[in-house]
Motif scaffolding. Structure first.
Motif, mmCIF file in Angstrom:
data_model
loop_
_atom_site.group_PDB
_atom_site.id
_atom_site.type_symbol
_atom_site.label_atom_id
_atom_site.label_comp_id
_atom_site.label_asym_id
_atom_site.label_seq_id
_atom_site.Cartn_x
_atom_site.Cartn_y
_atom_site.Cartn_z
ATOM 1 N N ASP A 36 0.814 -1.223 0.000
ATOM 2 C CA ASP A 36 0.000 0.000 0.000
ATOM 3 C C ASP A 36 0.844 1.268 0.000
ATOM 4 O OD1 ASP A 36 -2.586 -1.298 0.168
ATOM 5 O OD2 ASP A 36 -1.991 -1.905 2.183
ATOM 6 N N SER A 37 1.812 1.356 0.924
ATOM 7 C CA SER A 37 2.573 2.595 1.062
ATOM 8 C C SER A 37 4.046 2.284 1.259
ATOM 9 C CB SER A 37 2.059 3.413 2.255
ATOM 10 O OG SER A 37 0.698 3.724 2.107
ATOM 11 N N ALA A 38 4.868 3.332 1.140
ATOM 12 C CA ALA A 38 6.308 3.151 1.314
ATOM 13 C C ALA A 38 6.924 4.454 1.805
ATOM 14 C CB ALA A 38 6.959 2.716 0.004
ATOM 15 N N GLN A 39 8.079 4.320 2.428
ATOM 16 C CA GLN A 39 8.857 5.482 2.824
ATOM 17 C C GLN A 39 10.327 5.113 2.715
ATOM 18 O OE1 GLN A 39 7.648 4.701 7.392
ATOM 19 N NE2 GLN A 39 8.862 6.551 7.146
ATOM 20 N N GLY A 40 11.165 6.086 2.477
ATOM 21 C CA GLY A 40 12.590 5.832 2.311
ATOM 22 C C GLY A 40 13.272 7.003 1.635
ATOM 23 N N TYR A 41 14.582 6.965 1.574
ATOM 24 C CA TYR A 41 15.345 8.084 1.039
ATOM 25 C C TYR A 41 15.099 8.312 -0.454
ATOM 26 C CZ TYR A 41 18.107 9.074 5.217
ATOM 27 O OH TYR A 41 18.514 9.471 6.461
ATOM 28 N N PHE A 42 14.726 7.256 -1.179
ATOM 29 C CA PHE A 42 14.424 7.440 -2.597
ATOM 30 C C PHE A 42 13.211 8.339 -2.771
ATOM 31 C CE2 PHE A 42 12.167 6.079 -6.471
ATOM 32 C CZ PHE A 42 13.132 6.398 -7.408
ATOM 33 N N LEU A 43 12.260 8.219 -1.882
ATOM 34 C CA LEU A 43 11.036 9.027 -1.953
ATOM 35 C C LEU A 43 11.236 10.369 -1.261
ATOM 36 C CD1 LEU A 43 8.529 6.141 -1.174
ATOM 37 C CD2 LEU A 43 8.826 7.286 -3.382
ATOM 38 N N SER A 44 11.760 10.324 -0.031
ATOM 39 C CA SER A 44 12.030 11.564 0.698
ATOM 40 C C SER A 44 12.805 11.259 1.963
ATOM 41 C CB SER A 44 10.722 12.278 1.069
ATOM 42 O OG SER A 44 10.997 13.408 1.888
ATOM 43 N N LYS A 45 13.819 12.056 2.216
ATOM 44 C CA LYS A 45 14.514 11.971 3.491
ATOM 45 C C LYS A 45 13.644 12.622 4.560
ATOM 46 C CE LYS A 45 19.144 12.201 1.473
ATOM 47 N NZ LYS A 45 20.438 12.933 1.451
ATOM 48 N N PRO A 46 13.947 12.371 5.848
ATOM 49 C CA PRO A 46 13.261 13.121 6.898
ATOM 50 C C PRO A 46 13.556 14.619 6.729
ATOM 51 C CG PRO A 46 14.375 11.216 7.826
ATOM 52 C CD PRO A 46 14.834 11.329 6.407
ATOM 53 N N VAL A 47 12.522 15.445 6.789
ATOM 54 C CA VAL A 47 12.671 16.880 6.520
ATOM 55 C C VAL A 47 12.101 17.684 7.674
ATOM 56 C CG1 VAL A 47 12.612 16.575 4.023
ATOM 57 C CG2 VAL A 47 10.471 16.927 5.279
ATOM 58 N N THR A 48 12.494 18.933 7.754
ATOM 59 C CA THR A 48 11.950 19.827 8.769
ATOM 60 C C THR A 48 10.505 20.161 8.427
ATOM 61 O OG1 THR A 48 12.689 21.802 7.596
ATOM 62 C CG2 THR A 48 14.242 20.799 9.169
ATOM 63 N N LEU A 49 9.821 20.776 9.354
ATOM 64 C CA LEU A 49 8.415 21.126 9.136
ATOM 65 C C LEU A 49 8.278 22.076 7.950
ATOM 66 C CD1 LEU A 49 5.489 20.905 10.106
ATOM 67 C CD2 LEU A 49 5.941 22.814 11.660
ATOM 68 N N GLU A 50 9.190 23.027 7.828
ATOM 69 C CA GLU A 50 9.126 23.983 6.726
ATOM 70 C C GLU A 50 9.304 23.275 5.383
ATOM 71 O OE1 GLU A 50 10.919 24.280 9.440
ATOM 72 O OE2 GLU A 50 9.863 25.925 10.462
ATOM 73 N N ASP A 51 10.282 22.356 5.327
ATOM 74 C CA ASP A 51 10.496 21.620 4.069
ATOM 75 C C ASP A 51 9.335 20.677 3.772
ATOM 76 O OD1 ASP A 51 12.907 22.872 3.656
ATOM 77 O OD2 ASP A 51 14.098 21.288 4.597
ATOM 78 N N PHE A 52 8.698 20.179 4.819
ATOM 79 C CA PHE A 52 7.525 19.319 4.609
ATOM 80 C C PHE A 52 6.396 20.118 3.966
ATOM 81 C CE2 PHE A 52 3.599 17.397 6.570
ATOM 82 C CZ PHE A 52 3.553 16.314 5.713
#
Length: 619
Positions: free
Chosen positions: A593-609
């Motif tokens: 169903d879903s995925a997360q990881g550096y290929f999709l997005s690194k952890p970012v600050t609230l502003e970058d989110f």
């Protein structure tokens, strides 16, 4: 043994009766040789002594009878001296005996009164003779003189013998009591230096023995031994079995020591050995022998079991000269040995001291990191694999320390767990994540937030209260909060955990099982636990790709099996650790169903989110 007060009083009473009897008989014998006036004085004295006998038997207080007796004798002697003009007679010797008795057995007042009376009487009699009012005594020797001298000497000797006998008995009693006291003190010192359970030296005695050895030996080894998993023995069989086990191991260790070496029970299941140092090879062989000896079977009654141990070693004087300091360093080495692999020995390394100091300083800094605004959150988006749009976000804590700079979560989170700071850290993350989620919901982004829970938060029993309080304070609806827990947390106190999860579920809060596949992967808790999401651990996901050379059928089947299982149970799947496009395509192919990881997005600050959300809306 010293006499008790009642026994001593009874003994003195008996001696006093004997003394009165001697004086009574002496008065009667003396009256047969004395003149008419002296005879009357002696007989009156004998009658007075009869009255004193009656007083002794009728009243328990001996002091009154003694005082009356001494006054009677004093008056008797004074009357005889006056009658015979015998101021220089041997009878005057009785005054000294009277005063000795008064000093020993009467009150201070009685003694002073007698002493003053005797002094005044003798002084006045001598003054009367000096002024001519009384005839001067002329020494005469007669048969009566011989009798009087012998009577006085007999009475004085008899009285002195009784006094000396009492003092000899008293001195002997004191000596006996002193010997018993010394023996007791010696036994107390012996007990104070030994461990009462094993009979080994205790910490104090071991320190003293070490200090003595350190004066004669150039090198020593301090060996810290801690038993591995000793507590289950007490839990399974009772402390009686645990105590016997410690006694058996103490005997085994003690049997391996060389003359002069020390074996000490440090406390609990810890032992400390002080060994003579020869060379590194010999020492290593001895440590292995200690481990092998401890690991031998232990049989208690009809039960047989084994224990193992972890050993840490420090050297004198290379690592220190103080016994307690060397024990501390050996304890550090033992702890590292226990963490790396049990049933092993490890030598202390000086560089650990800097690491330990830095760790302690980091712990102190972490305690105040929240107050100093050094902790903050980053958010790692989760993407719907069908549309590749953000459908959730995971809140992650980060620490930018003023003293240590950037500190990895892999470093400070275990520190927080070890030192009881994880509760405060978890509450900070939960509170900040709920506030931020409320903020982006107000901006029109309908995205829930996930927060990782620690085992301490779940086991405290206060999780529902904390969560509901934070949701109320932030104004966030429960449906936008997802709590992530690991499989191992579910295997603890199931009843307490189920109760808390059910309470939170009833309010609309969802749960995700994090790192699925690395723990128990038990279908039982999946069936009883109302989870909404399974997060497939990144260790499996990262090995998925479409390259035939590197394709792992085993991991592919495992990940696909998890996805099929989740869909069967009505759960959503999230793959962690997506690092490349091939992995992403594989996950899409197996209907994850879903995925997360550096290929999709690194952890970012609230502003970058927010920027990522805006870019997504603009597409």
């Amino acid at each position: 043994m010293l006499y008790k007060p009642a026994e001593l009083a009874q003994r003195q009473r008996q001696h006093f009766i004997k003394v009165i009897s001697v004086f009574f008989v002496g008065s009667l014998v003396g009256s047969t040789f004395a003149g008419p006036m002296a005879q009357i004085i002696l007989l009156c004295s004998a009658v007075g002594m009869c009255a004193i006998f009656w007083l002794i038997h009728s009243r328990p207080n001996n002091k009154l009878a003694v005082a009356c007796f001494l006054w009677l004798i004093t008056l008797q002697i004074s009357a005889l001296i006056t009658n015979n003009n015998a101021i220089y007679s041997p009878i005057v010797m009785c005054y000294a005996i009277i005063l000795v008795y008064a000093a020993l057995f009467c009150s201070k007042l009685t003694f002073l009164c007698l002493a003053v009376f005797i002094s005044l009487y003798c002084s006045l009699l001598l003054l009367a003779i000096r002024l001519g009012y009384w005839p001067s005594p002329a020494p005469k020797v007669s048969n009566v003189s011989v009798v009087v001298i012998n009577l006085c000497l007999f009475i004085a000797s008899f009285s002195a013998w009784f006094i000396a006998k009492d003092f000899r008995s008293l001195l002997y009693d004191l000596w006996s009591e002193n010997q018993a006291s010394r023996k007791s003190q010696k036994e107390v010192r012996r007990i104070a230096t030994l461990d009462p359970l094993t009979g080994l030296s205790n910490r104090t005695n071991a320190e003293q023995a070490f200090n003595a050895l350190a004066k004669t030996e150039k090198q020593l080894s301090v060996v810290f031994i801690d038993l591995d998993n000793f507590k289950p023995i007490n839990d399974a069989y009772g402390h009686h079995y645990g105590d016997i086990t410690l006694q058996i191991l103490a005997d085994r260790l003690n049997a391996l020591l060389k003359p002069g070496e020390i074996c000490c029970r440090f406390g609990g299941d810890e032992f400390v050995l002080v060994l003579l140092y020869s060379n590194s090879v010999d020492c290593r062989q001895r440590y292995e022998l200690f481990l092998e000896t401890i690991a031998q079977e232990i049989q208690i009654e009809l039960r047989t079991f084994k224990v193992s141990a972890s050993i840490g070693v420090s050297h004198f004087p290379a690592h220190g000269s103080n016994f307690n300091e060397l024990c501390r360093l050996a304890d550090q080495a033992m702890y590292r040995s226990k963490l790396s692999r049990k049933n092993a020995a490890l030598l202390y390394q000086p560089q650990w001291q800097d690491e330990h100091r830095k760790k302690l300083e980091m712990i102190q800094s972490l305690r105040s990191a929240i107050d100093r605004n050094e902790l903050f959150l980053v958010y790692q988006p989760k993407y719907d694999l069908a549309s590749l749009t953000i459908n959730g976000v995971e809140a992650l804590a980060r620490w930018q320390s003023k003293e240590f700079g950037w500190v990895s979560p892999a470093v400070f989170i275990p520190l927080a767990e070890e030192n009881g700071l994880i509760d405060d850290l978890g509450l900070f993350v939960l509170k900040q994540a709920c506030q931020d989620c409320k903020h982006w919901l107000e901006k029109g982004y309908d995205i829930p937030v996930s927060v990782n829970l620690s085992a301490a938060q779940l086991s405290s029993g206060m999780l529902p209260e904390h969560v509901f309080g934070i949701l109320a304070a932030s104004g966030l609806s429960p449906q936008y909060l997802e709590l992530e827990i690991t499989e191992s947390m579910l295997m603890q106190d199931q009843q307490a955990i189920d109760s808390q999860i059910e309470t939170l579920n009833e309010k609309g809060i969802s749960f995700a099982i994090d790192d699925f596949g690395t723990g128990y992967s038990n279908l039982h808790y999946l069936s009883r636990f109302k989870a909404a999401t399974l997060k497939i651990d990144q260790s499996f996901v990262r090995q998925l790709n479409e390259s035939a050379d590197h394709y792992s059928l085993k991991n592919y089947s495992l990940v696909k099996g998890i996805v099929v299982l989740a869909k069967t149970l009505g759960l959503t799947t999230v793959a962690e650790g997506v690092e490349d496009k091939n992995t992403l395509n594989t996950l899409r192919a197996i209907n994850c169903d879903s995925a997360q990881g550096y290929f999709l997005s690194k952890p970012v600050t609230l502003e970058d989110f927010y920027v990522a959300l805006q870019n997504q809306d603009s597409k």
